[in-house]
Design a protein around this motif. Structure first.
Motif, PDB file in Angstrom:
ATOM      1  N   SER A  33       9.290 -62.822 -82.251  1.00 60.14           N
ATOM      2  CA  SER A  33      10.615 -62.429 -82.717  1.00 60.14           C
ATOM      3  C   SER A  33      11.300 -61.693 -81.573  1.00 60.14           C
ATOM      4  O   SER A  33      10.706 -60.793 -80.968  1.00 60.14           O
ATOM      5  CB  SER A  33      10.478 -61.513 -83.941  1.00 60.14           C
ATOM      6  N   PHE A  34      12.528 -62.100 -81.247  1.00 59.82           N
ATOM      7  CA  PHE A  34      13.243 -61.437 -80.163  1.00 59.82           C
ATOM      8  C   PHE A  34      14.737 -61.589 -80.348  1.00 59.82           C
ATOM      9  O   PHE A  34      15.207 -62.359 -81.180  1.00 59.82           O
ATOM     10  CB  PHE A  34      12.797 -61.959 -78.790  1.00 59.82           C
ATOM     11  N   GLN A  35      15.482 -60.822 -79.556  1.00 58.39           N
ATOM     12  CA  GLN A  35      16.935 -60.885 -79.582  1.00 58.39           C
ATOM     13  C   GLN A  35      17.433 -61.465 -78.270  1.00 58.39           C
ATOM     14  O   GLN A  35      16.834 -61.240 -77.214  1.00 58.39           O
ATOM     15  CB  GLN A  35      17.544 -59.495 -79.752  1.00 58.39           C
ATOM     16  N   SER A  36      18.517 -62.206 -78.359  1.00 59.84           N
ATOM     17  CA  SER A  36      19.118 -62.797 -77.170  1.00 59.84           C
ATOM     18  C   SER A  36      20.590 -63.050 -77.433  1.00 59.84           C
ATOM     19  O   SER A  36      21.027 -63.116 -78.576  1.00 59.84           O
ATOM     20  CB  SER A  36      18.412 -64.108 -76.826  1.00 59.84           C
ATOM     21  N   ARG A  37      21.340 -63.206 -76.379  1.00 59.29           N
ATOM     22  CA  ARG A  37      22.747 -63.588 -76.516  1.00 59.29           C
ATOM     23  C   ARG A  37      22.822 -65.061 -76.908  1.00 59.29           C
ATOM     24  O   ARG A  37      21.979 -65.873 -76.516  1.00 59.29           O
ATOM     25  CB  ARG A  37      23.495 -63.370 -75.205  1.00 59.29           C
ATOM     26  N   ARG A  38      23.834 -65.398 -77.656  1.00 60.13           N
ATOM     27  CA  ARG A  38      23.980 -66.770 -78.143  1.00 60.13           C
ATOM     28  C   ARG A  38      24.100 -67.764 -76.988  1.00 60.13           C
ATOM     29  O   ARG A  38      23.519 -68.838 -77.012  1.00 60.13           O
ATOM     30  CB  ARG A  38      25.203 -66.866 -79.046  1.00 60.13           C
ATOM     31  N   PHE A  39      24.842 -67.401 -75.927  1.00 56.93           N
ATOM     32  CA  PHE A  39      25.007 -68.349 -74.822  1.00 56.93           C
ATOM     33  C   PHE A  39      23.705 -68.600 -74.079  1.00 56.93           C
ATOM     34  O   PHE A  39      23.501 -69.680 -73.542  1.00 56.93           O
ATOM     35  CB  PHE A  39      26.128 -67.923 -73.863  1.00 56.93           C
ATOM     36  N   VAL A  40      22.795 -67.612 -74.079  1.00 55.52           N
ATOM     37  CA  VAL A  40      21.491 -67.822 -73.431  1.00 55.52           C
ATOM     38  C   VAL A  40      20.687 -68.854 -74.222  1.00 55.52           C
ATOM     39  O   VAL A  40      20.054 -69.755 -73.644  1.00 55.52           O
ATOM     40  CB  VAL A  40      20.714 -66.490 -73.309  1.00 55.52           C
ATOM     41  N   VAL A  41      20.733 -68.741 -75.551  1.00 52.00           N
ATOM     42  CA  VAL A  41      20.033 -69.710 -76.399  1.00 52.00           C
ATOM     43  C   VAL A  41      20.632 -71.102 -76.215  1.00 52.00           C
ATOM     44  O   VAL A  41      19.905 -72.099 -76.087  1.00 52.00           O
ATOM     45  CB  VAL A  41      20.079 -69.271 -77.879  1.00 52.00           C
ATOM     46  N   LEU A  42      21.949 -71.186 -76.172  1.00 53.16           N
ATOM     47  CA  LEU A  42      22.610 -72.479 -75.973  1.00 53.16           C
ATOM     48  C   LEU A  42      22.272 -73.075 -74.615  1.00 53.16           C
ATOM     49  O   LEU A  42      22.001 -74.271 -74.500  1.00 53.16           O
ATOM     50  CB  LEU A  42      24.122 -72.330 -76.118  1.00 53.16           C
ATOM     51  N   ALA A  43      22.283 -72.252 -73.574  1.00 53.99           N
ATOM     52  CA  ALA A  43      21.977 -72.746 -72.232  1.00 53.99           C
ATOM     53  C   ALA A  43      20.527 -73.222 -72.150  1.00 53.99           C
ATOM     54  O   ALA A  43      20.238 -74.257 -71.539  1.00 53.99           O
ATOM     55  CB  ALA A  43      22.249 -71.661 -71.195  1.00 53.99           C
TER      56      ALA A  43
END
Length: 75
Positions: free
Chosen positions: A45-55
C-alpha cells in the motif's frame, strides 16, 4: 523507389506521428492530474501522484507493445 516501398515508408511515418501525438496528449492529461492517490496492490500500500501512476502505466504498456510488436515483426 517502387510504390510499395513508398507506401510502407509513408505508413511508418504516419505511425510515428500518431504515436507522438498520443504521447503528447497523455503527457498533457498527466500534467493536469496531479492529485494524490492511495494505491493498494496485494500486500503493498502506498501513495503516489496520479500522473506518476499514469506515466508508469503508459511506460509498461509501451514496453509490452514494443516487445510483442518486435517479436511479431521478426517472424
Amino acid at each position: 523507389l517502387n510504390i510499395g516501398v513508398r507506401m510502407r515508408n509513408l505508413w511508418h511515418q504516419a505511425k510515428w506521428v500518431f504515436t507522438l501525438c498520443m504521447l503528447g496528449a497523455v503527457g498533457i492529461f498527466a500534467a493536469q492530474n496531479t492529485a494524490q492517490l492511495d494505491l493498494d496492490f496485494l500486500i503493498w500500500s502506498f501513495q503516489s501522484r496520479r500522473f506518476v501512476v499514469l506515466a508508469a502505466t503508459l511506460g509498461i504498456g509501451l514496453l509490452i507493445g514494443w516487445l510483442f510488436g518486435r517479436s511479431r515483426s521478426n517472424n
